[in-house]
Design a protein around this motif. Structure first.
Motif, PDB file in Angstrom:
ATOM      1  N   ALA A  27       0.801  -1.158  -0.124  1.00 25.28           N
ATOM      2  CA  ALA A  27       0.045  -0.007  -0.039  1.00 25.28           C
ATOM      3  C   ALA A  27       0.782   1.180   0.093  1.00 25.28           C
ATOM      4  O   ALA A  27       1.955   1.199   0.809  1.00 25.28           O
ATOM      5  CB  ALA A  27      -0.971   0.076   1.331  1.00 25.28           C
ATOM      6  N   ALA A  28       0.571   2.191  -0.883  1.00 28.86           N
ATOM      7  CA  ALA A  28       1.398   3.484  -0.870  1.00 28.86           C
ATOM      8  C   ALA A  28       0.725   4.478   0.407  1.00 28.86           C
ATOM      9  O   ALA A  28      -0.090   4.257   0.748  1.00 28.86           O
ATOM     10  CB  ALA A  28       0.886   4.189  -2.225  1.00 28.86           C
ATOM     11  N   THR A  29       1.922   5.261   0.268  1.00 27.08           N
ATOM     12  CA  THR A  29       1.637   6.387   1.707  1.00 27.08           C
ATOM     13  C   THR A  29       1.167   7.419   0.988  1.00 27.08           C
ATOM     14  O   THR A  29       1.405   7.707  -0.155  1.00 27.08           O
ATOM     15  CB  THR A  29       2.572   6.625   2.528  1.00 27.08           C
ATOM     16  N   LEU A  30       0.487   8.232   1.727  1.00 25.71           N
ATOM     17  CA  LEU A  30       0.106   9.632   1.235  1.00 25.71           C
ATOM     18  C   LEU A  30       1.234  10.599   0.866  1.00 25.71           C
ATOM     19  O   LEU A  30       1.321  11.285  -0.124  1.00 25.71           O
ATOM     20  CB  LEU A  30      -0.833  10.351   2.440  1.00 25.71           C
ATOM     21  N   GLN A  31       2.348  10.348   1.524  1.00 25.71           N
ATOM     22  CA  GLN A  31       3.539  11.261   1.356  1.00 25.71           C
ATOM     23  C   GLN A  31       4.197  10.822   0.190  1.00 25.71           C
ATOM     24  O   GLN A  31       4.814  11.532  -0.501  1.00 25.71           O
ATOM     25  CB  GLN A  31       4.411  10.876   2.450  1.00 25.71           C
ATOM     26  N   ALA A  32       4.032   9.506  -0.251  1.00 26.22           N
ATOM     27  CA  ALA A  32       4.642   8.801  -1.603  1.00 26.22           C
ATOM     28  C   ALA A  32       4.077   9.454  -2.647  1.00 26.22           C
ATOM     29  O   ALA A  32       4.673   9.962  -3.572  1.00 26.22           O
ATOM     30  CB  ALA A  32       5.018   7.425  -1.494  1.00 26.22           C
ATOM     31  N   VAL A  33       2.549   9.529  -2.412  1.00 30.23           N
ATOM     32  CA  VAL A  33       1.909   9.916  -3.528  1.00 30.23           C
ATOM     33  C   VAL A  33       1.994  11.557  -3.683  1.00 30.23           C
ATOM     34  O   VAL A  33       2.027  12.016  -4.668  1.00 30.23           O
ATOM     35  CB  VAL A  33       0.207   9.645  -3.447  1.00 30.23           C
ATOM     36  N   ASP A  34       2.041  12.232  -2.567  1.00 32.20           N
ATOM     37  CA  ASP A  34       2.489  13.731  -2.612  1.00 32.20           C
ATOM     38  C   ASP A  34       3.553  13.976  -3.330  1.00 32.20           C
ATOM     39  O   ASP A  34       3.802  14.924  -4.044  1.00 32.20           O
ATOM     40  CB  ASP A  34       2.359  14.331  -1.139  1.00 32.20           C
ATOM     41  N   THR A  74      -3.354   1.816  -4.803  1.00 35.90           N
ATOM     42  CA  THR A  74      -3.197   1.113  -3.363  1.00 35.90           C
ATOM     43  C   THR A  74      -3.264   1.916  -2.102  1.00 35.90           C
ATOM     44  O   THR A  74      -3.218   1.491  -1.235  1.00 35.90           O
ATOM     45  CB  THR A  74      -1.807   0.620  -3.560  1.00 35.90           C
ATOM     46  N   LEU A  75      -3.615   3.307  -2.747  1.00 31.69           N
ATOM     47  CA  LEU A  75      -3.590   4.305  -1.471  1.00 31.69           C
ATOM     48  C   LEU A  75      -5.288   4.172  -0.759  1.00 31.69           C
ATOM     49  O   LEU A  75      -6.141   4.000  -1.431  1.00 31.69           O
ATOM     50  CB  LEU A  75      -3.482   5.588  -1.841  1.00 31.69           C
ATOM     51  N   ASN A  76      -5.270   3.873   0.557  1.00 27.39           N
ATOM     52  CA  ASN A  76      -6.655   3.477   0.924  1.00 27.39           C
ATOM     53  C   ASN A  76      -7.166   4.720   1.924  1.00 27.39           C
ATOM     54  O   ASN A  76      -7.069   5.072   3.007  1.00 27.39           O
ATOM     55  CB  ASN A  76      -6.409   2.370   2.119  1.00 27.39           C
ATOM     56  N   ILE A  77      -7.583   5.706   1.029  1.00 29.26           N
ATOM     57  CA  ILE A  77      -8.264   6.977   1.398  1.00 29.26           C
ATOM     58  C   ILE A  77      -9.777   6.876   0.773  1.00 29.26           C
ATOM     59  O   ILE A  77      -9.745   6.762  -0.383  1.00 29.26           O
ATOM     60  CB  ILE A  77      -7.698   8.069   1.074  1.00 29.26           C
ATOM     61  N   PRO A  78     -10.865   6.664   1.566  1.00 32.58           N
ATOM     62  CA  PRO A  78     -12.447   6.672   1.199  1.00 32.58           C
ATOM     63  C   PRO A  78     -12.764   8.058   0.555  1.00 32.58           C
ATOM     64  O   PRO A  78     -12.605   9.037   1.298  1.00 32.58           O
ATOM     65  CB  PRO A  78     -13.322   6.371   2.346  1.00 32.58           C
ATOM     66  N   VAL A  79     -13.174   7.922  -0.616  1.00 26.23           N
ATOM     67  CA  VAL A  79     -13.675   9.243  -1.289  1.00 26.23           C
ATOM     68  C   VAL A  79     -15.204   8.972  -1.390  1.00 26.23           C
ATOM     69  O   VAL A  79     -15.544   7.876  -2.145  1.00 26.23           O
ATOM     70  CB  VAL A  79     -12.989   9.392  -2.502  1.00 26.23           C
ATOM     71  N   PRO A  80     -15.999   9.905  -1.059  1.00 27.10           N
ATOM     72  CA  PRO A  80     -17.559   9.861  -1.191  1.00 27.10           C
ATOM     73  C   PRO A  80     -17.902   9.663  -2.650  1.00 27.10           C
ATOM     74  O   PRO A  80     -17.262  10.585  -3.263  1.00 27.10           O
ATOM     75  CB  PRO A  80     -18.000  11.069  -0.373  1.00 27.10           C
TER      76      PRO A  80
END
Length: 134
Positions: free
Chosen positions: A3-10, A59-65
């Motif tokens: 799973a990717a991290t938010l920092q890596a995507v940023d 792979t980033l696990n952030i739910p988006v409505p």
């Protein structure tokens, strides 16, 4: 794939912005064959960064409505969605605050009328009103 991290995507998004900025500079200061090779290399790096951010985002696990996704798919600005949502929540909070205050006033009036109308239960009514914030 981990799973990717938010920092890596940023970081990858920052790289994409840098790629686009470099392409703008190179296009503005175009000097022929040398600049063309540099732009080609920059476009290849941009494509690679876009592919990697796409893979990381999956792979980033952030739910988006789903409402936001539909809003964006309709070519609308998500900032407007956020502003409308905040305004809606503020309006709803104001309505709830008004209802809460109205119920508190009703509680106090009811307690006062009950104490004056039925003196035998005066202490019980006072205790109940005090325990509910009155």
């Amino acid at each position: 794939m981990a799973a990717a991290t938010l920092q890596a995507v940023d970081q990858r998004l920052r790289s994409i912005i840098t790629n686009l900025y470099m392409l703008i500079l190179q296009a503005h200061d175009y000097h022929g064959q040398g600049t063309q090779h540099a732009m080609t290399d920059e476009i290849k790096r941009l494509i690679q960064n876009l592919v990697e951010v796409s893979q990381q985002a999956r792979t980033l696990n952030i739910p988006v409505p789903i409402g936001i996704i539909q809003y964006i798919e309709q070519s609308r600005n998500p900032d407007v969605y956020t502003r409308e949502f905040v305004e809606s929540v503020m309006k709803w909070n104001q309505q709830l605050k008004g209802r809460s205050e109205a119920f508190a006033q009703f509680r106090d009036i009811l307690a006062r009328e009950m104490m004056s109308g039925i003196p035998d239960i005066k202490d019980d009514v006072r205790e109940i009103a005090a325990s509910t914030g009155g």
